[in-house]
Scaffold this motif. Structure first.
Motif, short mmCIF file in Angstrom:
data_model
loop_
_atom_site.label_atom_id
_atom_site.label_comp_id
_atom_site.label_asym_id
_atom_site.label_seq_id
_atom_site.Cartn_x
_atom_site.Cartn_y
_atom_site.Cartn_z
N GLY A 151 -6.86 0.04 -6.80
CA GLY A 151 -5.56 -0.59 -6.54
C GLY A 151 -5.43 -1.05 -5.11
O GLY A 151 -4.90 -2.13 -4.83
N SER A 174 0.83 -1.21 0.00
CA SER A 174 0.00 0.00 0.00
C SER A 174 0.86 1.26 0.00
O SER A 174 0.52 2.25 -0.65
CB SER A 174 -0.93 0.02 1.21
OG SER A 174 -1.86 -1.02 1.12
N TYR A 203 3.35 5.76 -5.69
CA TYR A 203 3.14 5.81 -7.13
C TYR A 203 2.04 6.81 -7.48
O TYR A 203 2.19 7.61 -8.41
CB TYR A 203 2.79 4.41 -7.64
CG TYR A 203 2.42 4.39 -9.10
CD1 TYR A 203 3.40 4.39 -10.08
CD2 TYR A 203 1.08 4.39 -9.50
CE1 TYR A 203 3.07 4.37 -11.42
CE2 TYR A 203 0.74 4.38 -10.83
CZ TYR A 203 1.74 4.37 -11.80
OH TYR A 203 1.40 4.37 -13.12
N TRP A 223 2.10 1.71 -3.51
CA TRP A 223 1.01 2.18 -4.36
C TRP A 223 0.70 3.64 -4.08
O TRP A 223 0.48 4.43 -5.00
CB TRP A 223 -0.22 1.31 -4.15
CG TRP A 223 -1.41 1.68 -4.98
CD1 TRP A 223 -2.62 2.07 -4.54
CD2 TRP A 223 -1.49 1.70 -6.41
NE1 TRP A 223 -3.46 2.33 -5.59
CE2 TRP A 223 -2.79 2.12 -6.76
CE3 TRP A 223 -0.60 1.42 -7.43
CZ2 TRP A 223 -3.21 2.25 -8.07
CZ3 TRP A 223 -1.02 1.55 -8.75
CH2 TRP A 223 -2.30 1.96 -9.06
#
Length: 56
Positions: free
Chosen positions: A33, A13, A19, A16
């Motif tokens: 996601g 997590s 990102y 992500w």
């Protein structure tokens, strides 16, 4: 090793989230996601838990 499995979804997590921030997306746009990450990790943790009970 099994006791450290809770770190896997936290780490995934965090990557992500990093990102999303670097690409300029909001958390709401990246919600799918996070759902994929947590469902994948629930399956993995469930599998290992089942294997612990089967092998004992």
């Amino acid at each position: 090793m099994i006791r450290l499995l809770f770190l896997l979804p936290i780490l995934m997590s965090a990557v992500w989230w990093w990102y999303l921030n670097n690409r300029g997306y909001t958390m709401k746009e990246g919600l799918r996601g996070f759902i994929y990450i947590f469902s994948f990790n629930a399956i993995i943790i469930g599998f290992f838990t089942l294997m612990l009970f089967v092998t004992h």
